[in-house]
Design a protein around this motif. Structure first.
Motif, short mmCIF file in Angstrom:
data_model
loop_
_atom_site.label_atom_id
_atom_site.label_comp_id
_atom_site.label_asym_id
_atom_site.label_seq_id
_atom_site.Cartn_x
_atom_site.Cartn_y
_atom_site.Cartn_z
N SER A 1 1.36 -7.38 5.65
CA SER A 1 1.01 -7.55 7.13
C SER A 1 2.13 -7.76 7.96
O SER A 1 2.81 -6.54 8.43
CB SER A 1 -0.03 -8.65 7.39
OG SER A 1 0.66 -9.43 7.03
N ARG A 2 3.97 -8.50 7.85
CA ARG A 2 4.70 -8.20 7.99
C ARG A 2 5.26 -6.80 8.34
O ARG A 2 5.52 -6.28 8.82
CB ARG A 2 5.48 -9.53 7.55
CG ARG A 2 5.10 -11.01 7.71
CD ARG A 2 5.34 -11.09 9.20
NE ARG A 2 6.56 -11.45 9.04
CZ ARG A 2 7.26 -11.39 10.91
NH1 ARG A 2 6.67 -11.54 11.68
NH2 ARG A 2 8.65 -11.32 11.29
N VAL A 3 5.07 -5.81 6.76
CA VAL A 3 6.07 -4.84 6.96
C VAL A 3 4.76 -3.83 7.45
O VAL A 3 5.59 -2.89 8.27
CB VAL A 3 5.50 -4.39 5.81
CG1 VAL A 3 6.36 -3.19 5.31
CG2 VAL A 3 7.06 -5.25 4.41
N GLU A 4 3.74 -4.21 7.69
CA GLU A 4 2.81 -3.25 8.03
C GLU A 4 3.13 -3.40 10.14
O GLU A 4 3.23 -2.35 10.89
CB GLU A 4 1.71 -3.24 8.64
CG GLU A 4 0.97 -2.76 7.21
CD GLU A 4 0.01 -2.70 6.25
OE1 GLU A 4 -0.88 -3.49 7.10
OE2 GLU A 4 -0.76 -2.68 5.71
N THR A 5 3.42 -4.40 10.20
CA THR A 5 3.86 -4.60 11.54
C THR A 5 4.94 -3.95 12.55
O THR A 5 5.23 -3.37 13.16
CB THR A 5 3.66 -6.19 11.74
OG1 THR A 5 2.72 -6.62 11.70
CG2 THR A 5 4.27 -5.81 13.35
N LEU A 6 6.24 -4.25 11.14
CA LEU A 6 7.46 -3.83 11.12
C LEU A 6 7.39 -2.26 11.46
O LEU A 6 7.72 -0.79 11.97
CB LEU A 6 8.17 -3.87 10.13
CG LEU A 6 8.34 -5.42 10.40
CD1 LEU A 6 9.79 -5.76 9.45
CD2 LEU A 6 9.36 -6.11 11.85
N GLU A 7 6.68 -1.74 10.82
CA GLU A 7 6.42 -0.06 10.28
C GLU A 7 5.88 0.61 11.59
O GLU A 7 6.12 1.14 12.14
CB GLU A 7 5.16 0.10 9.20
CG GLU A 7 6.42 0.68 7.91
CD GLU A 7 5.45 0.38 6.94
OE1 GLU A 7 4.22 0.39 6.74
OE2 GLU A 7 6.38 0.48 5.59
N THR A 8 4.89 -0.39 12.43
CA THR A 8 4.63 0.27 13.62
C THR A 8 5.34 0.19 15.49
O THR A 8 5.26 0.94 15.27
CB THR A 8 3.11 -0.18 13.95
OG1 THR A 8 2.24 -0.89 12.80
CG2 THR A 8 2.48 -0.23 15.65
N TYR A 9 5.53 -0.97 14.80
CA TYR A 9 6.37 -0.98 15.60
C TYR A 9 7.52 -0.01 15.66
O TYR A 9 8.40 0.13 16.28
CB TYR A 9 7.51 -2.03 16.40
CG TYR A 9 6.19 -3.92 16.55
CD1 TYR A 9 6.05 -3.59 17.79
CD2 TYR A 9 5.59 -4.42 16.17
CE1 TYR A 9 4.73 -4.15 18.47
CE2 TYR A 9 5.23 -5.57 16.21
CZ TYR A 9 4.83 -4.98 17.77
OH TYR A 9 3.33 -5.68 18.39
N HIS A 10 8.36 0.62 13.91
CA HIS A 10 9.33 1.10 13.79
C HIS A 10 9.14 2.86 14.26
O HIS A 10 10.08 3.45 15.29
CB HIS A 10 10.04 0.97 13.17
CG HIS A 10 10.98 1.92 12.52
ND1 HIS A 10 12.36 1.53 12.90
CD2 HIS A 10 11.00 3.04 11.37
CE1 HIS A 10 13.28 2.66 12.38
NE2 HIS A 10 12.69 3.86 11.65
N ASN A 11 7.76 2.91 14.35
CA ASN A 11 7.94 4.43 14.15
C ASN A 11 6.84 4.55 15.90
O ASN A 11 6.55 4.68 16.80
CB ASN A 11 6.34 4.71 13.49
CG ASN A 11 6.68 4.83 11.51
OD1 ASN A 11 7.64 4.96 11.26
ND2 ASN A 11 5.93 4.25 11.29
#
Length: 88
Positions: free
Chosen positions: A78-88
């Motif tokens: 979930s942390r990786v998905e959150t980071l990917e969401t903010y990064h994209n």
């Protein structure tokens, strides 16, 4: 190894991604310079801990360990998905 910590609750067994902390002889400490806990702590790799449990034929503990590891994986996912969401 004898350790001190200031966490609210000391878990007897704490599972992280690749490390398992086993804590015993947990006592609450209230001194002038320190408020918290003191305990003996052994650190194992997840593989070492599973092997130790397997040798003891403790299937309940193995199930708990696997459950804790899966929870940690879900959290990290979930942390990786959150980071990917903010990064994209």
């Amino acid at each position: 190894m004898r350790v001190r910590g200031t966490q609210k609750v000391v878990k007897p067994v704490e599972v992280n991604v690749d490390t398992v902390y086993v804590r015993t002889n947990i006592t609450q400490i209230s001194e002038q310079d320190f408020e918290g806990w003191e305990y003996d702590e052994d650190t194992f790799s997840a593989k070492e801990y599973i092997e130790q449990l397997s040798n003891a034929d403790d299937l309940s503990s193995i199930a708990t360990l696997v459950s804790n590891l899966m929870s940690e994986i879900d959290y990290l996912r979930s942390r990786v998905e959150t980071l990917e969401t903010y990064h994209n």
